[in-house]
Design an enzyme around this catalytic site. Structure first.
Site, PDB file in Angstrom:
ATOM      1  N   PRO A 128      -9.580 -35.218  -6.160  1.00 39.72           N
ATOM      2  CA  PRO A 128      -9.271 -36.537  -6.715  1.00 39.72           C
ATOM      3  C   PRO A 128      -8.446 -37.394  -5.745  1.00 39.72           C
ATOM      4  CG  PRO A 128      -8.959 -34.859  -8.385  1.00 39.72           C
ATOM      5  CD  PRO A 128      -9.283 -34.140  -7.109  1.00 39.72           C
ATOM      6  N   SER A 132     -11.975 -38.797   2.630  1.00 41.27           N
ATOM      7  CA  SER A 132     -12.017 -38.901   4.101  1.00 41.27           C
ATOM      8  C   SER A 132     -10.887 -38.092   4.737  1.00 41.27           C
ATOM      9  CB  SER A 132     -11.846 -40.359   4.535  1.00 41.27           C
ATOM     10  OG  SER A 132     -12.728 -41.196   3.860  1.00 41.27           O
ATOM     11  N   GLU A 367     -20.173 -37.687   2.992  1.00 41.62           N
ATOM     12  CA  GLU A 367     -20.371 -37.024   4.300  1.00 41.62           C
ATOM     13  C   GLU A 367     -19.935 -37.926   5.469  1.00 41.62           C
ATOM     14  OE1 GLU A 367     -23.119 -34.115   4.764  1.00 41.62           O
ATOM     15  OE2 GLU A 367     -23.810 -34.079   2.709  1.00 41.62           O
TER      16      GLU A 367
END
Ligand SMILES: Cc1cc2nc3c(=O)[nH]c(=O)nc-3n(C[C@H](O)[C@H](O)[C@H](O)COP(=O)(O)OP(=O)(O)OC[C@H]3O[C@@H](n4cnc5c(N)ncnc54)[C@H](O)[C@@H]3O)c2cc1C
Length: 405
Positions: A128, A132, A367
């Site tokens: 949460p 990054s 990603e």
């Protein structure tokens, strides 16, 4: 340089295209509307060998090369992003990581059933409060005797509510956690059946609605020492390694989405008339379609290059990242223009382009966000970043054959 696909590639491409077109395309609008993930998709993908694509035959995989993973990703996302996401997490992020970093016992226990599609696997890094900034994760793995006890919450995890096996990242060194030293993070295989493990589905998501995205919680989940992947403290490197393979599938998938936008736009531009002519006759519509074609071709070349590097056993972090960044940003442009070409009809889910528009955005975030990839590419050029060898690498695909030896 050889740009031709071989017969094995073409057969795979054709069979995935036919299957997804026949079994999923006719139902996808309803699944998307109902926000429904259909688990019946797994045995079908397993029967096609997709859940073991690019995994060696000795572990029950299809024995195909890494380009095959890209081809399958492109074809699956041509129909719907949710299908490609399954390959990204199950094969790209999880299975190829176990193949490269796992022990023989882990491969037999986890990789073999995953390659056959009897067990479904995913990847749990994000939390949460940390995406990054992977060093910002809060999950911890406390060692007592020969067991680790994992506590924490993972969020925005694809297949969280349906997977059986989870590649989980947690701090195993609490002193290093305080200093944000990533050599204190370890990777573990966690099984759903473990006591203290629970999961749920995110209901508020507005894209990839036919896919399952969720969270899982671990409360003192007991994990045997044998389930640590790599060595203690190698978790951060393993997560980055896994992303190299996941990003490859995302790049190829986004390429498929651009092609889907292009094809839908070409079709519509030939059907719709305005000012007495097909809208395809208007130069500004041509411009959007031409851009889709150039984006498609460039994105495809970029992921093919990354796949080739993987085949020959060369590190491809930089090239894979570039492919992922370019393809996902271009897919957002293509989807936006595909809606534009369709006018008001593009704003309704009677046509697929609205779904493409919602679906494409996720890949610009997961990603590695657009911004993270932009920074990485600049850092390579500026000499602030270089790829260093890792202890374990992706095994090359029959390197001798490819080199013509
Ligand atoms: C549909 C979906 C599926 C996902 N599946 C998975 C999964 O299976 N497993 C998993 O582990 N995670 C998964 N994720 C999570 C995903 O990887 C993260 O959302 C992503 O890494 C971004 O993290 P964040 O959302 O916390 O955004 P943040 O990191 O908080 O970023 C917010 C914004 O700040 C920007 N930003 C952050 N740092 C910098 C910086 N240094 N410089 C410039 N800009 C910066 C970002 O680019 C972004 O625009 C999924 C996400 C989505 C949406």
């Amino acid at each position: 340089m050889n740009f031709d696909l071989n017969d094995e590639h073409r057969l795979l491409e054709q069979s995935v295209r036919e299957w997804a077109g026949r079994e999923v395309a006719p139902r996808i609008r309803e699944l998307d509307r109902q926000h429904r993930f259909d688990p019946a998709i797994f045995p079908q993908m397993a029967a096609l060998g997709l859940l073991g694509v690019s995994l060696p035959a000795e572990y029950g995989g299809s024995g195909t090369d890494y380009l095959s993973l890209g081809l399958a990703s492109e074809e699956l996302e041509y129909v719907d992003t949710s299908l490609r996401v399954i390959l990204s997490v199950h094969v790209g992020l999880n299975s190829l990581t176990l193949l490269s970093w796992g022990t023989q016992e882990q491969k037999q226990r986890y990789l073999v059933p995953q390659a056959a599609g009897r067990k479904i696997a995913t990847f749990g890094l994000t939390e949460p409060s940390a995406g990054s900034d992977a060093r910002g994760i809060q999950s911890v793995a406390i060692k007592r005797g020969d067991r680790y006890y994992l506590t924490g919450e993972k969020m925005w995890i694809s297949l969280a509510d349906v997977a059986d096996h989870f590649l989980v990242f947690a701090w195993s060194d609490l002193e290093k956690k305080k200093k944000r030293d990533p050599s204190g993070i370890s990777a573990f295989v966690v099984e759903r059946a473990s006591a203290g493990f629970s999961s749920g589905t995110l209901k508020e998501k507005w894209g990839i609605l036919a896919g399952n995205t969720g969270f899982f919680k671990m409360e003192e989940v007991e994990v045997p020492e044998e389930n640590i992947v790599g060595r203690p403290g190698e978790g951060f490197k393993i997560a980055m390694f896994a992303l190299d393979q996941g990003r490859f599938t995302v790049a190829a998938g986004a390429t498929g989405l651009i092609r889907a936008c292009r094809d839908a736009s070409v079709k519509y531009a030939r059907e719709r008339t305005a000012f007495g002519v097909e809208i395809g006759q208007h130069q500004l519509v041509k411009e959007m379609i031409a851009q889709m074609e150039s984006d498609y071709q460039a994105a495809r070349l970029l992921w093919l290059r990354a796949g080739w590097l993987k085949n020959v056993g060369r590190r491809s972090t930089r090239e894979t990242g570039l492919a992922k960044w370019f393809a996902t940003v271009a897919s957002e442009r293509a989807a936006s223009d595909a809606v534009q070409v369709h006018g008001a009809n593009g704003y309704s889910d009677e046509y697929p382009v609205g779904r493409f528009y919602r679906n494409c955005k996720g890949a610009v975030i997961y990603e590695g966000t657009r911004e993270i990839h932009k920074l990485m590419q600049a850092d390579y050029l500026l000499g602030y970043r270089a790829d260093r060898p890792t202890r374990c690498e992706l095994p090359p695909y029959r390197a001798a054959d490819l080199a013509g030896e």
